[in-house]
Design an enzyme around this catalytic site. Structure first.
Site, PDB file in Angstrom:
ATOM      1  N   SER A 148       0.788  -1.248   0.000  1.00 34.57           N
ATOM      2  CA  SER A 148       0.000   0.000   0.000  1.00 34.57           C
ATOM      3  C   SER A 148       0.808   1.280   0.000  1.00 34.57           C
ATOM      4  CB  SER A 148      -0.965   0.024   1.192  1.00 34.57           C
ATOM      5  OG  SER A 148      -1.940  -0.933   0.998  1.00 34.57           O
ATOM      6  N   ASP A 199      -6.955  -0.124   2.764  1.00 29.76           N
ATOM      7  CA  ASP A 199      -5.580   0.397   2.781  1.00 29.76           C
ATOM      8  C   ASP A 199      -5.521   1.834   3.293  1.00 29.76           C
ATOM      9  OD1 ASP A 199      -5.271  -2.015   1.550  1.00 29.76           O
ATOM     10  OD2 ASP A 199      -4.852  -1.212  -0.441  1.00 29.76           O
TER      11      ASP A 199
HETATM   12  C1  GLA Z   1      -5.991  -4.205  -2.426  1.00 26.58           C
HETATM   13  C2  GLA Z   1      -7.102  -3.166  -2.272  1.00 26.58           C
HETATM   14  C3  GLA Z   1      -7.833  -3.345  -0.934  1.00 26.58           C
HETATM   15  C4  GLA Z   1      -8.271  -4.789  -0.732  1.00 26.58           C
HETATM   16  C5  GLA Z   1      -7.122  -5.756  -1.014  1.00 26.58           C
HETATM   17  C6  GLA Z   1      -7.565  -7.189  -0.991  1.00 26.58           C
HETATM   18  O1  GLA Z   1      -4.994  -3.965  -1.478  1.00 26.58           O
HETATM   19  O2  GLA Z   1      -6.557  -1.858  -2.337  1.00 26.58           O
HETATM   20  O3  GLA Z   1      -8.926  -2.459  -0.879  1.00 26.58           O
HETATM   21  O4  GLA Z   1      -9.391  -5.083  -1.527  1.00 26.58           O
HETATM   22  O5  GLA Z   1      -6.517  -5.513  -2.273  1.00 26.58           O
HETATM   23  O6  GLA Z   1      -7.942  -7.558   0.290  1.00 26.58           O
END
Ligand code: GLA
Length: 408
Positions: free
Chosen positions: A148, A194
């Site tokens: 993230s 995230d």
């Molecule tokens: C990505 C997305 C999140 C979530 C994950 C899976 O990180 O940004 O919102 O959906 O995948 O859990």
């Protein structure tokens, strides 16, 4: 993101991020180099995250259990007396600019800039008057690793802009605006996890979040003699965005069928496995598998909170393992490299649980490992992974960090 923090991380694969204390000094000096002086600057930080369990549940109104990690984005900014915005990315050694008196445009030539641009854009669309600003940022959240880095960049932009412009929004409201920036401006249809954890993380705690109500609970991470180790596969398959959006649609197809029979089912969060099985015949096999993952993953998150509160780490490890198996077999968002990391991890005595974390198709695994097994884990897994794939996996021990804040 190629920067010196990241190189340190590679050299000292099992260390913690030792640069935290220097980050403010570094961003201050970057700002000075770029804009001449540091008079009147604001500095903010926002961390990346690792999700311990609850994958692909957030956009199904379900439950997640992430923690903020001690890798972060740092941003320094100063307001201007005109509408100009200048943003310098130290990691790309590149500066972009745009004016707030025209609609903010997507910049396909500088993809990194769309995260801060998106935040400016959604804040303006929410009716918030923003001043121009000079901004500089740098970060050590590995990019494209499923930790993230983009949410961290959105969140640090949002808190810094709030400080510069003095508007009133709660942290969850800002997290939602950052998610909107990603959905509507960047074009990635992600859920709320995230941005929410980057904003709301709490040191030594993981966050149990209900993605429908946004009610949350900070759960103390009492891991005893165990450690959380993030293992970076070094692969990122190009499927992430298209397959992510496809998974969302498949979940919606499942809900459409279930809600015909049970109008109270508005999202997979509301369905049980029994209800799903009752209407299996009406569903495409793939849709059934996707729904089965989401419903069972929600159950696993709830169960995880329960067992962790009882101090039962073995059961938590089993739930992590079951989560991975479901993501691999039912949701089909793993890949051979990640499966290899998980299989190798599980063979090492003292590894309690191992699973893919984040959106999938590469990125990282998260592992719960007894501290006595950390050295063997690191060696065994990286050696065989290198021999098999030719890729150097990177690992680090992670502790739960605090969420975003203004540093000065
Ligand atoms: C990505 C997305 C999140 C979530 C994950 C899976 O990180 O940004 O919102 O959906 O995948 O859990």
């Amino acid at each position: 993101m190629a920067n010196h923090f990241f190189r340190d991380f590679i050299r000292k694969p099992l260390g913690r991020n030792e640069n935290m204390g220097n980050d403010a000094a570094k961003i201050r000096s970057l700002f000075k180099q770029t804009y001449g002086d540091v008079e009147g600057i604001v500095i903010g930080r926002a961390p990346g995250r690792v999700n311990l369990i609850g994958e692909h549940t957030d956009y199904n109104d379900g439950f997640v259990f992430p923690m903020a990690i001690d890798f972060q984005m740092m941003m320094a900014a100063r307001p201007r007396f005109d509408d100009l915005v200048r943003i310098y990315s130290a990691d790309y050694n590149h500066q972009i600019e745009f004016s707030l008196d025209k609609p903010i445009q997507f910049d396909s030539g500088n993809p990194w800039s769309n995260y801060p641009r998106g935040v400016f854009s959604v804040l303006q669309n929410a009716g918030i008057a923003l001043r121009g600003a000079d901004m500089a940022f740098t970060g050590n959240v590995p990019q494209g690793a499923g930790l993230s880095s983009s949410a961290a960049l959105e969140v640090v932009t949002a808190i810094v802009l709030q400080k510069l412009n003095g508007f009133v929004k709660t942290a969850p409201e800002l997290a939602l605006l950052c998610q909107q920036a990603e959905n509507k401006f960047v074009g990635m249809n992600c859920g709320i996890m995230d941005q929410f954890i980057s904003m709301m993380g709490c040191q030594n705690h993981a966050l149990f979040l209900d993605c429908r109500s946004l009610q949350y609970q900070q759960i103390p991470l009492e891991l005893g003699d165990n450690r959380i180790i993030i293992c970076q596969s070094g692969v990122k398959h190009n499927l992430v965005e298209s397959e992510y959006n496809k998974r969302r649609q498949e979940c919606e197809q499942g809900v459409a069928i279930l809600s015909k029979h049970h109008p109270e089912i508005k999202a997979l969060r509301d369905a049980t496995l029994t209800q799903l099985d009752a209407f299996k015949q009406e569903m495409d096999e793939v849709v059934y598998k996707r729904c089965r993952h989401v419903i069972s993953e929600n159950n696993r998150v709830l169960e995880s909170i329960k067992v962790l509160q009882q101090g039962d780490l073995d059961s938590f490890g089993n739930l992590m393992n079951a989560s991975h198996d479901s993501l691999r077999n039912l949701y089909e968002v793993s890949c051979p490299e990640i499966d290899l990391l998980v299989d190798l991890a599980r063979k090492v005595p003292g590894v309690i649980g191992s699973r893919i974390t984040g959106g999938g198709f590469g990125g990282c695994t998260v592992n719960l490992v007894n501290s006595s097994a950390v050295t063997e884990f690191s060696k065994e897994v990286t050696d065989i992974y290198r021999q098999t794939t030719g890729i150097e996996a990177k690992m680090y021990i992670s502790t739960a960090a605090a969420g975003a804040n203004i540093v000065e």
